[in-house]
Design a protein around this motif. Structure first.
Motif, PDB file in Angstrom:
ATOM      1  N   PRO A  69       1.575   9.140 -13.839  1.00  0.00           N
ATOM      2  CA  PRO A  69       1.607   7.672 -13.828  1.00  0.00           C
ATOM      3  C   PRO A  69       1.766   7.196 -12.390  1.00  0.00           C
ATOM      4  O   PRO A  69       2.635   7.688 -11.674  1.00  0.00           O
ATOM      5  N   CYS A  70       0.918   6.274 -11.974  1.00  0.00           N
ATOM      6  CA  CYS A  70       0.907   5.857 -10.571  1.00  0.00           C
ATOM      7  C   CYS A  70       1.362   4.405 -10.465  1.00  0.00           C
ATOM      8  O   CYS A  70       0.747   3.516 -11.085  1.00  0.00           O
ATOM      9  N   PRO A  71       2.399   4.141  -9.685  1.00  0.00           N
ATOM     10  CA  PRO A  71       2.922   2.773  -9.584  1.00  0.00           C
ATOM     11  C   PRO A  71       2.008   1.812  -8.837  1.00  0.00           C
ATOM     12  O   PRO A  71       2.297   0.618  -8.783  1.00  0.00           O
ATOM     13  N   LYS A  72       0.911   2.313  -8.316  1.00  0.00           N
ATOM     14  CA  LYS A  72      -0.007   1.418  -7.584  1.00  0.00           C
ATOM     15  C   LYS A  72      -0.808   0.533  -8.543  1.00  0.00           C
ATOM     16  O   LYS A  72      -1.282  -0.533  -8.169  1.00  0.00           O
ATOM     17  N   ASN A  73      -0.996   1.003  -9.778  1.00  0.00           N
ATOM     18  CA  ASN A  73      -1.559   0.159 -10.844  1.00  0.00           C
ATOM     19  C   ASN A  73      -2.887  -0.516 -10.496  1.00  0.00           C
ATOM     20  O   ASN A  73      -3.054  -1.724 -10.728  1.00  0.00           O
ATOM     21  N   CYS A  74      -3.827   0.224  -9.952  1.00  0.00           N
ATOM     22  CA  CYS A  74      -5.168  -0.344  -9.750  1.00  0.00           C
ATOM     23  C   CYS A  74      -5.762  -0.648 -11.133  1.00  0.00           C
ATOM     24  O   CYS A  74      -5.628   0.159 -12.063  1.00  0.00           O
ATOM     25  N   THR A  75      -6.399  -1.788 -11.256  1.00  0.00           N
ATOM     26  CA  THR A  75      -6.736  -2.281 -12.599  1.00  0.00           C
ATOM     27  C   THR A  75      -7.791  -1.441 -13.326  1.00  0.00           C
ATOM     28  O   THR A  75      -7.906  -1.512 -14.541  1.00  0.00           O
ATOM     29  N   PHE A  76      -8.566  -0.659 -12.565  1.00  0.00           N
ATOM     30  CA  PHE A  76      -9.638   0.129 -13.179  1.00  0.00           C
ATOM     31  C   PHE A  76      -9.219   1.559 -13.472  1.00  0.00           C
ATOM     32  O   PHE A  76      -9.989   2.333 -14.018  1.00  0.00           O
ATOM     33  N   CYS A  77      -7.974   1.935 -13.089  1.00  0.00           N
ATOM     34  CA  CYS A  77      -7.611   3.357 -13.064  1.00  0.00           C
ATOM     35  C   CYS A  77      -6.717   3.753 -14.236  1.00  0.00           C
ATOM     36  O   CYS A  77      -5.699   3.102 -14.510  1.00  0.00           O
ATOM     37  N   ALA A  78      -7.074   4.840 -14.874  1.00  0.00           N
ATOM     38  CA  ALA A  78      -6.316   5.319 -16.040  1.00  0.00           C
ATOM     39  C   ALA A  78      -4.910   5.762 -15.677  1.00  0.00           C
ATOM     40  O   ALA A  78      -4.039   5.845 -16.543  1.00  0.00           O
ATOM     41  N   PHE A  79      -4.663   6.043 -14.389  1.00  0.00           N
ATOM     42  CA  PHE A  79      -3.351   6.551 -13.990  1.00  0.00           C
ATOM     43  C   PHE A  79      -2.311   5.450 -13.778  1.00  0.00           C
ATOM     44  O   PHE A  79      -1.140   5.751 -13.583  1.00  0.00           O
ATOM     45  N   GLY A  80      -2.729   4.209 -13.739  1.00  0.00           N
ATOM     46  CA  GLY A  80      -1.790   3.110 -13.487  1.00  0.00           C
ATOM     47  C   GLY A  80      -0.593   3.193 -14.450  1.00  0.00           C
ATOM     48  O   GLY A  80      -0.774   3.191 -15.674  1.00  0.00           O
ATOM     49  N   THR A 117      -3.916  12.071  -6.449  1.00  0.00           N
ATOM     50  CA  THR A 117      -3.297  10.737  -6.400  1.00  0.00           C
ATOM     51  C   THR A 117      -2.661  10.578  -5.020  1.00  0.00           C
ATOM     52  O   THR A 117      -2.702  11.501  -4.187  1.00  0.00           O
ATOM     53  N   GLU A 118      -2.043   9.457  -4.800  1.00  0.00           N
ATOM     54  CA  GLU A 118      -1.393   9.195  -3.505  1.00  0.00           C
ATOM     55  C   GLU A 118      -0.147  10.070  -3.317  1.00  0.00           C
ATOM     56  O   GLU A 118       0.455  10.068  -2.252  1.00  0.00           O
ATOM     57  N   PHE A 119       0.255  10.795  -4.344  1.00  0.00           N
ATOM     58  CA  PHE A 119       1.576  11.426  -4.339  1.00  0.00           C
ATOM     59  C   PHE A 119       1.537  12.946  -4.318  1.00  0.00           C
ATOM     60  O   PHE A 119       2.548  13.589  -4.496  1.00  0.00           O
ATOM     61  N   LEU A 169     -13.561   1.645   1.116  1.00  0.00           N
ATOM     62  CA  LEU A 169     -13.058   0.288   0.942  1.00  0.00           C
ATOM     63  C   LEU A 169     -13.523  -0.131  -0.437  1.00  0.00           C
ATOM     64  O   LEU A 169     -14.735  -0.222  -0.693  1.00  0.00           O
ATOM     65  N   ARG A 170     -12.583  -0.359  -1.348  1.00  0.00           N
ATOM     66  CA  ARG A 170     -12.994  -0.639  -2.727  1.00  0.00           C
ATOM     67  C   ARG A 170     -13.419  -2.097  -2.895  1.00  0.00           C
ATOM     68  O   ARG A 170     -12.912  -2.997  -2.209  1.00  0.00           O
ATOM     69  N   LEU A 171     -14.304  -2.311  -3.824  1.00  0.00           N
ATOM     70  CA  LEU A 171     -14.591  -3.685  -4.245  1.00  0.00           C
ATOM     71  C   LEU A 171     -13.312  -4.254  -4.852  1.00  0.00           C
ATOM     72  O   LEU A 171     -12.638  -3.581  -5.634  1.00  0.00           O
ATOM     73  N   CYS A 178      -3.567  -2.196  -4.817  1.00  0.00           N
ATOM     74  CA  CYS A 178      -2.427  -2.698  -4.037  1.00  0.00           C
ATOM     75  C   CYS A 178      -2.555  -2.324  -2.571  1.00  0.00           C
ATOM     76  O   CYS A 178      -1.586  -2.400  -1.827  1.00  0.00           O
ATOM     77  N   PHE A 179      -3.724  -1.923  -2.160  1.00  0.00           N
ATOM     78  CA  PHE A 179      -3.957  -1.612  -0.750  1.00  0.00           C
ATOM     79  C   PHE A 179      -4.622  -2.808  -0.079  1.00  0.00           C
ATOM     80  O   PHE A 179      -5.383  -3.535  -0.719  1.00  0.00           O
ATOM     81  N   THR A 180      -4.353  -2.961   1.194  1.00  0.00           N
ATOM     82  CA  THR A 180      -5.051  -4.026   1.909  1.00  0.00           C
ATOM     83  C   THR A 180      -6.354  -3.461   2.462  1.00  0.00           C
ATOM     84  O   THR A 180      -6.435  -2.258   2.762  1.00  0.00           O
TER      85      THR A 180
HETATM   86  S1  SF4 Z   1      -6.736   4.494  -8.019  1.00  0.00           S
HETATM   87 FE1  SF4 Z   1      -5.241   5.858  -6.996  1.00  0.00          FE
HETATM   88  S2  SF4 Z   1      -3.672   4.448  -6.190  1.00  0.00           S
HETATM   89 FE2  SF4 Z   1      -4.822   3.285  -7.738  1.00  0.00          FE
HETATM   90  S3  SF4 Z   1      -3.654   3.586  -9.655  1.00  0.00           S
HETATM   91 FE3  SF4 Z   1      -5.233   5.183  -9.575  1.00  0.00          FE
HETATM   92  S4  SF4 Z   1      -4.193   6.954  -8.680  1.00  0.00           S
HETATM   93 FE4  SF4 Z   1      -2.937   5.144  -8.212  1.00  0.00          FE
END
Ligand code: SF4
Length: 340
Positions: A69-80, A117-119, A169-171, A178-180
């Motif tokens: 589970p990733c706290p970055k919570n990108c809206t398209f990502c299953a790991f959020g 992931t970022e971790f 650089l994501r759309l 949550c990245f700039t």
């Molecule tokens: S795209 Fe990367 S940073 Fe974003 S929620 Fe998924 S694993 Fe986390």
């Protein structure tokens, strides 16, 4: 000049090594995907692909190392973490990664990507890359797709036998993630300053993205020297905020692929489409993706290839479109497209 004549002019310009400007990219993006002009664009991109690639199709493979589970919570990502899909952490052991990489290279993969992931931990990732390089001989490119990095990290990756970095650089960067944009650009610049090669798709594209946004991300990839580009569609993963959103039509995905091919010209020989599409392969893509393990486009760990699209299918798709591909037994030597 009408669209068809203009597209033929662009094709000649691309073959002569000239770049497309933003205005031209926007005009191509504004074409109706169902139009005759879009068909003309696709055919032009298909012809250009044969020249730019020497008629070579390639397979990009990716091994997702860690599901968590990733706290970055990108809206398209299953790991959020907020979507609650990844309840258990799972990480591939080094021996599993090496076995998978060995199989992929044996089956003709041109790139082996270690995706995290970022971790995951940067030093661990470099150690693993070195282990894979030492254990799996072959002429493949070793790629990482991980978090942000600067000059020191880039140098460490090179020392570990990594020769390509996937970063984009994501759309919707900063809104869906949550990245700039500036954080992403710093990493892209660090790679551009190094001997490592950059792979940067336009992603994750959905119908919600404007032509201006798509043009901006594509131009960012090219300005930062990407040697591999192309398009990845946003996948509607059930349970994520984007799970009920409409996805791109196959024809629009192929149109965007064709535009990246024309923009890449002879400088960006490898153009990728993901998920794989026969039409996009006919309209300029020479690279398709086989991925497994932790896949952000899937709500559970993938023990098999994502959506069943494996190396045999990837090779068959490229061959059916007329490309020469690696055989399962022997990968040819590097031809310079991405070599360190
Ligand atoms: S795209 Fe990367 S940073 Fe974003 S929620 Fe998924 S694993 Fe986390």
């Amino acid at each position: 000049m009408n669209d068809t004549m203009w597209i033929h002019t662009l094709e000649k310009q691309a073959l002569a090594g000239e770049s497309l400007n933003r205005e031209a990219i926007l005009r191509l993006l504004a074409l109706d995907p169902a139009s005759e002009a879009a068909l003309c664009l696709g055919r032009a991109a298909g012809r250009l692909a044969r020249v730019a690639t020497g008629n070579r199709g390639r397979v990009w493979s990716a091994i997702g190392l860690d599901c968590r589970p990733c706290p970055k919570n990108c809206t398209f990502c299953a790991f959020g973490a907020r979507w609650g899909l990844m309840r258990e952490e799972r990480e591939l052991a080094p021996a599993e990664v090496i076995d998978t990489a060995r199989r992929l290279v044996h089956d003709g993969a041109d790139w082996v990507t270690l995706r995290t992931t970022e971790f995951y931990g940067f030093e661990r990732l470099c150690r693993l890359a070195r282990q894979v390089r030492d254990a799996v001989p072959g002429a493949y490119h070793m790629v990482v797709n991980t978090g942000q990095m600067g000059d020191a990290e880039v140098r460490a990756m090179q020392a570990a036998g990594i020769d390509v970095v996937y970063h984009s650089l994501r759309l919707g960067e900063g809104a869906c993630t949550c990245f700039t944009p500036e954080e992403r650009l710093e990493t892209l610049r660090a790679v551009a300053r190094s001997p490592l090669r950059l792979a940067h798709l336009v992603e994750p594209v959905g119908p919600e993205h404007s032509n201006e946004e798509i043009a901006h991300v594509l131009m960012t990839a090219l300005e930062n020297g990407a040697v591999l580009s192309g398009v990845m569609a946003r996948v509607a993963v059930p349970g994520t905020p984007d799970g009920r959103r409409e996805v791109l039509s196959e024809r629009r995905l192929a149109q965007l692929t064709a535009i990246t091919r024309l923009c890449g010209g002879l400088r960006v020989p490898d153009i990728c489409v993901h998920p794989a599409s026969r039409l996009a392969v006919e309209w300029g893509a020479n690279v398709v993706v086989v991925e497994g393990g932790a896949v952000p486009r899937h709500e559970a760990f993938c023990g098999e290839a994502w959506r069943g699209f494996d190396m045999a299918q990837a090779r068959a798709l490229l061959r059916e479109a007329g490309y020469a591909v690696n055989t399962a037994e022997a990968a040819p030597g590097r031809d310079g497209n991405c070599a360190p």
